[in-house]
Each structure stands twice: as structure tokens, then as C-alpha cells.
Enzyme design. Structure first.
Site, PDB file in Angstrom:
ATOM      1  CB  ALA A   1      -0.919  -0.019   1.216  1.00 46.25           C
TER       2      ALA A   1
ATOM      3  CE1 TYR B   1       7.558   4.371  -4.599  1.00 49.46           C
ATOM      4  CE2 TYR B   1       9.372   4.195  -6.160  1.00 49.46           C
ATOM      5  CZ  TYR B   1       8.333   3.612  -5.464  1.00 49.46           C
ATOM      6  OH  TYR B   1       8.058   2.280  -5.617  1.00 49.46           O
TER       7      TYR B   1
ATOM      8  CG  ASN C   1      10.591  -0.696 -14.911  1.00 45.25           C
ATOM      9  OD1 ASN C   1      11.705  -0.627 -14.395  1.00 45.25           O
ATOM     10  ND2 ASN C   1       9.942   0.353 -15.354  1.00 45.25           N
TER      11      ASN C   1
HETATM   12  N1  UFG Z   1       8.162   6.210 -20.728  1.00 49.60           N
HETATM   13  C1  UFG Z   1       7.975   6.818 -21.952  1.00 49.60           C
HETATM   14  N2  UFG Z   1       6.735   7.293 -22.230  1.00 49.60           N
HETATM   15  C2  UFG Z   1       5.677   7.190 -21.370  1.00 49.60           C
HETATM   16  C3  UFG Z   1       5.877   6.542 -20.121  1.00 49.60           C
HETATM   17  C4  UFG Z   1       7.151   6.061 -19.827  1.00 49.60           C
HETATM   18  O1  UFG Z   1       8.899   6.946 -22.749  1.00 49.60           O
HETATM   19  O2  UFG Z   1       4.576   7.660 -21.705  1.00 49.60           O
HETATM   20  C5  UFG Z   1       9.500   5.664 -20.416  1.00 49.60           C
HETATM   21  C6  UFG Z   1      10.087   6.230 -19.129  1.00 49.60           C
HETATM   22  O3  UFG Z   1      10.785   7.423 -19.391  1.00 49.60           O
HETATM   23  C7  UFG Z   1      11.005   5.078 -18.688  1.00 49.60           C
HETATM   24  C8  UFG Z   1      10.290   3.828 -19.210  1.00 49.60           C
HETATM   25  O4  UFG Z   1       9.366   4.280 -20.185  1.00 49.60           O
HETATM   26  O5  UFG Z   1      12.239   5.179 -19.354  1.00 49.60           O
HETATM   27  C9  UFG Z   1       9.523   3.103 -18.122  1.00 49.60           C
HETATM   28  O6  UFG Z   1       8.718   4.057 -17.433  1.00 49.60           O
HETATM   29  P1  UFG Z   1       7.612   3.661 -16.361  1.00 49.60           P
HETATM   30  O7  UFG Z   1       6.946   4.920 -15.937  1.00 49.60           O
HETATM   31  O8  UFG Z   1       6.757   2.568 -16.921  1.00 49.60           O
HETATM   32  O9  UFG Z   1       8.446   3.023 -15.178  1.00 49.60           O
HETATM   33  P2  UFG Z   1       9.655   3.669 -14.349  1.00 49.60           P
HETATM   34  O10 UFG Z   1      10.893   2.980 -14.829  1.00 49.60           O
HETATM   35  O11 UFG Z   1       9.673   5.121 -14.360  1.00 49.60           O
HETATM   36  O12 UFG Z   1       9.247   3.311 -12.843  1.00 49.60           O
HETATM   37  C10 UFG Z   1       9.012   2.033 -12.358  1.00 49.60           C
HETATM   38  C11 UFG Z   1       8.021   2.124 -11.210  1.00 49.60           C
HETATM   39  C12 UFG Z   1       8.579   2.945 -10.103  1.00 49.60           C
HETATM   40  C13 UFG Z   1       9.898   2.389  -9.681  1.00 49.60           C
HETATM   41  C14 UFG Z   1      10.815   2.213 -10.859  1.00 49.60           C
HETATM   42  C15 UFG Z   1      12.036   1.507 -10.412  1.00 49.60           C
HETATM   43  O13 UFG Z   1       6.812   2.707 -11.645  1.00 49.60           O
HETATM   44  O14 UFG Z   1       7.688   2.922  -9.018  1.00 49.60           O
HETATM   45  O15 UFG Z   1      10.182   1.485 -11.884  1.00 49.60           O
HETATM   46  O16 UFG Z   1      12.762   1.054 -11.470  1.00 49.60           O
HETATM   47  F1  UFG Z   1      10.508   3.209  -8.818  1.00 49.60           F
END
Ligand code: UFG
Length: 328
Positions: free
Chosen positions: A77, A144, A173
Site C-alpha cells: 500500500a 519516492y 519494472n
Molecule cells: N516512458 C515513456 N513514455 C511514457 C511513459 C514512460 O517513454 O509515456 C519511459 C520512461 O521514461 C522510462 C520507461 O518508459 O524510461 C519506463 O517508465 P515507467 O513509468 O513505466 O516506469 P519507471 O521505470 O519510471 O518506474 C518504475 C516504477 C517505479 C519504480 C521504478 C524503479 O513505476 O515505481 O520502476 O525502477 F521506482
């Protein structure tokens, strides 16, 4: 015959929590789900007893712990949006830290001594090398990540002082959805790449943006290590068994040790959905490291974890099962 375990799943109505509850149901485990439904969905709780409430509410926690004899607690949560945590750190420190301590304190008061914590790759900050193993330096670059690292530290201290044993699973991820289509990812608003790309494929969204094309990666877009949500759930179950067998507190990185670029994810989505996906080039998103790839050999060796759905296309396929019904 061994008695079935009883587990409290906090945040069991959310994306990862609901897949966990689904697995526990299949395993015949007794489950109580505690969720405030701030982002979860009650209809995603396929198993167990549901309690609507917040871990900020100590009286409610004490009531829940007085009414059951839990073998372990799993905690899903948390707030998870990196960008939002920069804009509104109070929200993240309040829920992810203060309210989590409330949960731990109530557990200690009631003699519940095993805890599985959803930690994150965000505790490492900008990678100094990859794949990232457990001993990689921890330098979060957003509230975070700090909120999760603070609880990892608290858990180490709680073990020493109060005998609360824990396993911290540092997700990379999380992706995909239930293989039989029973559950899906339903974040509001959605910020994660795979669901956004698939919404562009179904027509629910006009396009998807690639956040940055100038990273030092083969195609210039960010590389991430995607792990199927059911493989994540399996790791939690192994962690519970490890603690129930007397295992010491521990931390594990959890990914597939395989990086895929944003461009490769979009290509996989095109192949799976067989639909056009409009892509636009956007600026870099603040706080995004170029590459995040896990070294998961420790959890494989120590807990015997083996991913079943390690292939990116399979993850996208399972997510598409849920999204395809929105096709216009
Ligand atoms: N991305 C895009 N376009 C979008 C959304 C994301 O290019 O519309 C890219 C982001 O820049 C990133 C990749 O896709 O390079 C993955 O992005 P996500 O938002 O799917 O995931 P994140 O890697 O940012 O984050 C995830 C979790 C977090 C955690 C992190 C740890 O959501 O809570 O992994 O690795 F902290």
C-alpha cells in the site's frame, strides 16, 4: 498435515497486491486484505476477507491484528509515482514512511514477526554499474526512493531491537497481467509505459510519447528491466516460506536481468496487438536513469526463484488481453 498459513495483504486491491492475493488463493492460503481503495479496486480482490481501511488508522490495525493470528504481513500500500513524489514529498513521507511505521508498530505490539516489503530499484538512484546487485550504493534521487530506503533502514533496526524479520523485494519494472485474464493493471492516472503504449494501440489514447531519445543506449531511449507481475507474486510467496522456515532478514533485487528499450517495448506492442501505434518524441522525463537492469542471481540462488514469463512479448501479450476489449 501442515496448517494453511494466514497472511495479511495490505494494499491487496492494487495492481501487484491483487495478483498476490490471486496466487495466495490458488495456494489455499487464508488471506485478509486491508486496502483504503485510494487506487485499488475492490473487484480485483479475488480471494479472502476484505477490510476497507487505512494503515494510518492504528485502532483499525489493532483490531485486525487482534482478530487473526497472522503468519506474515505483505505490504503493497504505497504511493509509487516518482514525479508526484518530487512535487508533493509530504504525501510520500506520510504514507510510505509514517503510515508504514504505524503498521510495523502494530505488528510488533501484536507479536506478528514476519514482513514482506515492496521496495524498489529507485533506492539505488543513478546506477553506477549494471546489472545492479544488492550491494550497489543506495543514493535515491527522489522522495519516492527515499521513502522506501527509509523503511528498509527501519526494518533492519526493528529486526535488531524487536526481532521483526523481513524480506525487502526491490522491484524493477512490474509489468503484464494475469495470464488467464483474471486481473489487469488499472492505475488512475496511468503513468507506466506498457499500459500507455497498449492504450495507444487500442485507441483509448491518441498516441504515446517516448521520453527522451538522446540517452546513451543503442536506440537512444531508456532501457528497463521488466518483470511479470505473476513472477513478482511468486517471489513474495518464496519470501514468506523463507521467513517461516526461520530465514534471517534479507534484501533481494527482483527483475529479469534483461533490459528492453522504450522503442523495443513499442515494437513488441505493435507485434502483439497487430495495430498501429502513433509515437511522438517527447523530452526526457526528470529523474529517469538511462538504464536500470537488475542482477537477480541472489534470489534465484537463495530462494530458488525462477521467472515463468521472462519474455517481454509474453508480458505485453498478457497486458493486451485486458486492453484489447477497449479497441475502437
Ligand atoms: N516512458 C515513456 N513514455 C511514457 C511513459 C514512460 O517513454 O509515456 C519511459 C520512461 O521514461 C522510462 C520507461 O518508459 O524510461 C519506463 O517508465 P515507467 O513509468 O513505466 O516506469 P519507471 O521505470 O519510471 O518506474 C518504475 C516504477 C517505479 C519504480 C521504478 C524503479 O513505476 O515505481 O520502476 O525502477 F521506482
Amino acid at each position: 498435515m501442515k496448517q494453511a498459513k494466514t497472511i495479511l495483504v495490505v494494499g491487496g486491491a492494487g495492481y501487484i497486491g491483487s495478483h498476490m492475493v490471486g496466487l495466495l488463493g490458488e495456494l489455499g492460503v487464508n488471506v485478509v486484505v486491508l486496502d483504503n481503495l485510494s487506487s485499488g479496486h475492490k473487484d480485483a480482490v479475488l480471494h479472502g476477507q476484505f477490510v476497507h481501511g487505512d494503515i494510518a488508522d492504528r485502532m483499525l490495525l489493532d483490531k485486525v491484528f487482534s482478530s487473526h493470528r497472522f503468519d506474515a504481513v505483505m505490504h503493497f500500500a504505497s504511493f509509487i509515482q516518482v514525479g508526484e513524489s518530487v512535487q508533493d514529498p509530504a504525501k510520500y513521507y506520510q504514507n510510505n514512511v509514517v503510515n508504514t511505521l504505524n503498521l510495523l508498530n502494530s505488528m510488533c505490539a501484536h507479536g506478528v514477526d514476519k514482513f514482506i516489503f515492496s521496495s524498489t530499484a529507485a533506492i539505488f538512484g543513478e546506477p553506477q554499474y549494471w546489472p545492479i546487485d544488492e550491494s550497489h550504493p543506495k543514493n535515491p534521487i527522489n522522495p519516492y526512493g527515499w521513502s522506501k530506503l527509509m523503511i528498509e533502514q527501519a526494518l533492519a533496526d526493528y529486526h535488531q531491537a524487536y526481532g521483526l524479520r523481513s524480506v525487502c523485494l526491490r522491484y524493477f519494472n512490474a509489468a503484464g497481467a494475469h495470464a488467464e485474464g483474471l486481473l489487469a493493471e488499472r492505475h488512475e492516472p496511468e503513468t507506466h509505459l506498457i499500459p500507455l503504449v497498449l492504450q495507444a494501440a487500442s485507441g483509448r489514447r491518441a498516441q504515446v510519447s517516448v521520453f527522451g531519445r538522446d540517452y546513451p543506449t543503442p536506440d537512444g531511449s531508456c532501457v528497463r528491466d521488466y518483470i511479470h507481475v505473476q513472477d513478482l507474486a511468486q517471489a513474495h510467496w518464496l519470501a514468506v516460506q523463507y521467513l517461516c522456515d526461520g530465514g534471517d532478514s534479507n534484501v533481494f533485487n527482483l527483475g529479469n536481468s534483461q533490459g528492453y528499450s522504450v522503442q523495443e517495448v513499442i515494437e513488441a506492442a505493435r507485434q502483439v496487438s497487430l495495430r498501429p501505434i502513433k509515437v511522438v518524441e517527447g523530452p526526457r522525463r526528470e529523474g529517469d536513469p538511462a538504464v536500470l537492469v537488475a542482477d537477480s542471481s541472489k534470489i534465484k540462488q537463495l530462494l530458488g526463484w525462477q521467472p515463468v514469463f521472462a519474455d517481454l512479448k509474453t508480458m505485453v501479450q498478457h497486458a493486451w488481453q485486458a486492453e484489447a476489449k477497449y479497441c475502437c
